[in-house]
Design an enzyme around this catalytic site. Structure first.
Site, mmCIF file in Angstrom:
data_model
loop_
_atom_site.group_PDB
_atom_site.id
_atom_site.type_symbol
_atom_site.label_atom_id
_atom_site.label_comp_id
_atom_site.label_asym_id
_atom_site.label_seq_id
_atom_site.Cartn_x
_atom_site.Cartn_y
_atom_site.Cartn_z
ATOM 1 N N ARG A 34 -11.149 -5.952 -5.745
ATOM 2 C CA ARG A 34 -10.937 -6.008 -4.359
ATOM 3 C C ARG A 34 -11.638 -6.742 -3.088
ATOM 4 O O ARG A 34 -11.286 -5.987 -2.214
ATOM 5 C CB ARG A 34 -9.940 -4.226 -3.599
ATOM 6 C CG ARG A 34 -9.100 -3.749 -4.558
ATOM 7 C CD ARG A 34 -7.836 -2.979 -3.882
ATOM 8 N NE ARG A 34 -9.012 -1.580 -3.366
ATOM 9 C CZ ARG A 34 -9.818 -1.049 -2.981
ATOM 10 N NH1 ARG A 34 -9.577 -1.312 -2.312
ATOM 11 N NH2 ARG A 34 -9.741 0.245 -3.488
ATOM 12 N N HIS A 39 4.762 18.094 0.130
ATOM 13 C CA HIS A 39 4.495 19.366 0.931
ATOM 14 C C HIS A 39 5.044 20.626 0.233
ATOM 15 O O HIS A 39 4.949 21.129 1.257
ATOM 16 C CB HIS A 39 3.842 19.015 1.890
ATOM 17 C CG HIS A 39 2.431 20.419 1.697
ATOM 18 N ND1 HIS A 39 0.900 19.769 2.467
ATOM 19 C CD2 HIS A 39 2.356 21.268 1.491
ATOM 20 C CE1 HIS A 39 0.380 20.660 2.528
ATOM 21 N NE2 HIS A 39 0.816 22.092 1.398
#
Ligand code: NDP
Ligand code: OXD
Length: 338
Positions: free
Chosen positions: A224, A301
């Site tokens: 990147r 979650h």
């Protein structure tokens, strides 16, 4: 003595009922109707507003509604010297073991691949792997990781675990400390993260791995260019230590993982799949690439929730111990942060 209760939205009434069933005489103050702050000696909380707990001059013990206490430790104004008790209760443990077993079995039995085949109307067998040839690695061998390990051993998986201190668990190859981390990763076809979030474990899949990696192990290029920062490179090296095509089950806390590097590892095929229950930012923002990623199973979650009924008994018993001058159970070590 009064107990302050601050739950997540919508769960207050079931907690109130459960706590009063465990102790009908309890003086329970449900946030924000606290009354005289001087009455509060115990607090049972999930994500209290930062600075709120310092308003109670007689606070003796803080109980976390969850196993994790990072929602408390991140409060710079948390009253000093007040013990924190983390949640240990059978409902939370059973739920986590169910979730991790489900996730391990899902990856083990190639269910993501079969889902893709189904979308393309492909009828094809994938070779079955026996559980003793599938190496599952569990980061964190505490209350939750230990129970998960025991159940995976019972299903005949080849199980390893990694913890801070040495362990000896039946049927589990136990690794510990920084030196054990890379050898542990090297033999994890399915990696489960069940660590607490602490200063040491934040970004765990990079910094500590980097320090222990053998020369030349970091072969995955995240490519990147100028955007690559040191932390990202380190995380890429941690993923590089996993066997090709490994699967990740991330149920500890989002900040354990550098998400950009997880995406890169999924792109290169270093990681074949991931089950993600926890994220850097929760709720997960709509623009997150994880929502639509074909190799990601995603949940909000919910790997396990504390069950008010069983947890209330744990809290009331612990308050009684404290009042009787006995040591509290499951107190957090402030130096370790869990
Ligand atoms: P425990 O405190 O019982 O266990 C923690 C484990 O992590 C221990 O084995 C400990 O090692 C190990 N550990 C801690 N720090 C390090 C380190 N630096 N290096 C290596 N190992 C380390 O916690 P629980 O099992 O009860 O809970 C674990 C976490 O699971 C919670 O903190 C929470 O973040 C997460 N959780 C997530 C839920 C969800 O729904 N997604 C639900 C419930 C919990 P040692 O044994 O040597 O001390
Ligand atoms: C916990 C959680 O820490 O639910 O218990 O995340």
């Amino acid at each position: 003595m009064a107990l302050l209760l601050k739950t997540e939205a919508g769960r207050g009434d079931s907690w109130r009922r459960a706590l009063l069933a465990a102790d009908p005489g309890l003086d329970l103050r449900q946030w924000p109707e606290v009354g005289d702050p001087a009455d509060i000696e115990y607090a049972l909380v999930w994500f209290p507003p930062k600075g709120a707990l310092k308003s109670y001059p007689n606070l003796k013990v803080i109980f976390s509604i969850g196993a994790g206490i990072d929602h408390l430790a991140s409060d710079p104004e948390l009253p000093k010297g007040v013990p924190i008790v983390r949640m240990v209760e059978p409902g939370l443990t059973a739920g986590m073991t169910e979730f991790v077993l489900m996730s391990v079995l899902y990856h083990h039995r190639f269910m993501l691949d079969y889902a893709e085949q189904r979308r393309n109307k492909v009828w094809r067998e994938i070779d079955q792997v026996p559980p003793w040839d599938r190496r599952v690695g569990i980061m964190g061998l505490g209350v939750l990781g230990g129970d998960v390990a025991e159940k995976l051993v019972a299903l005949s998986f080849d199980v390893a675990g990694w913890s801070r201190s040495p362990k000896d668990l039946p049927g589990v190859a136990c690794f510990h400390g920084p030196d054990g981390f890379i050898p542990f990763l090297n033999r994890s076809d399915i990696l489960v993260c069940l660590l607490p979030l602490t200063a040491e474990t934040k970004g765990i899949l990079d910094a500590r791995a980097f320090a222990a990696l053998p020369e030349g192990a970091a072969l995955v290029s995240v490519a990147r260019g100028p955007q690559v920062v040191e932390a990202d490179l380190l995380a890429a090296r941690a993923f590089a230590a996993l066997p090709e095509g490994a699967a990740l089950v991330s149920v500890g806390r989002g900040p354990h993982v550098v998400e950009a590097d997880l995406l890169a590892a999924l792109e290169t095929g270093r990681l074949g799949a991931a089950t993600l229950d926890v994220f850097q930012t929760e709720p997960l923002p709509p623009e997150s690439p994880f929502w639509d990623h074909p190799r990601v199973v995603l949940t909000p979650h919910v790997a396990s929730l504390t069950i008010a009924k069983t947890a209330s008994q744990f809290v009331i018993d612990n308050i009684r111990r404290h009042q009787a001058g006995q040591p509290l159970l499951h107190v957090v070590d402030p130096d370790q942060g869990y």
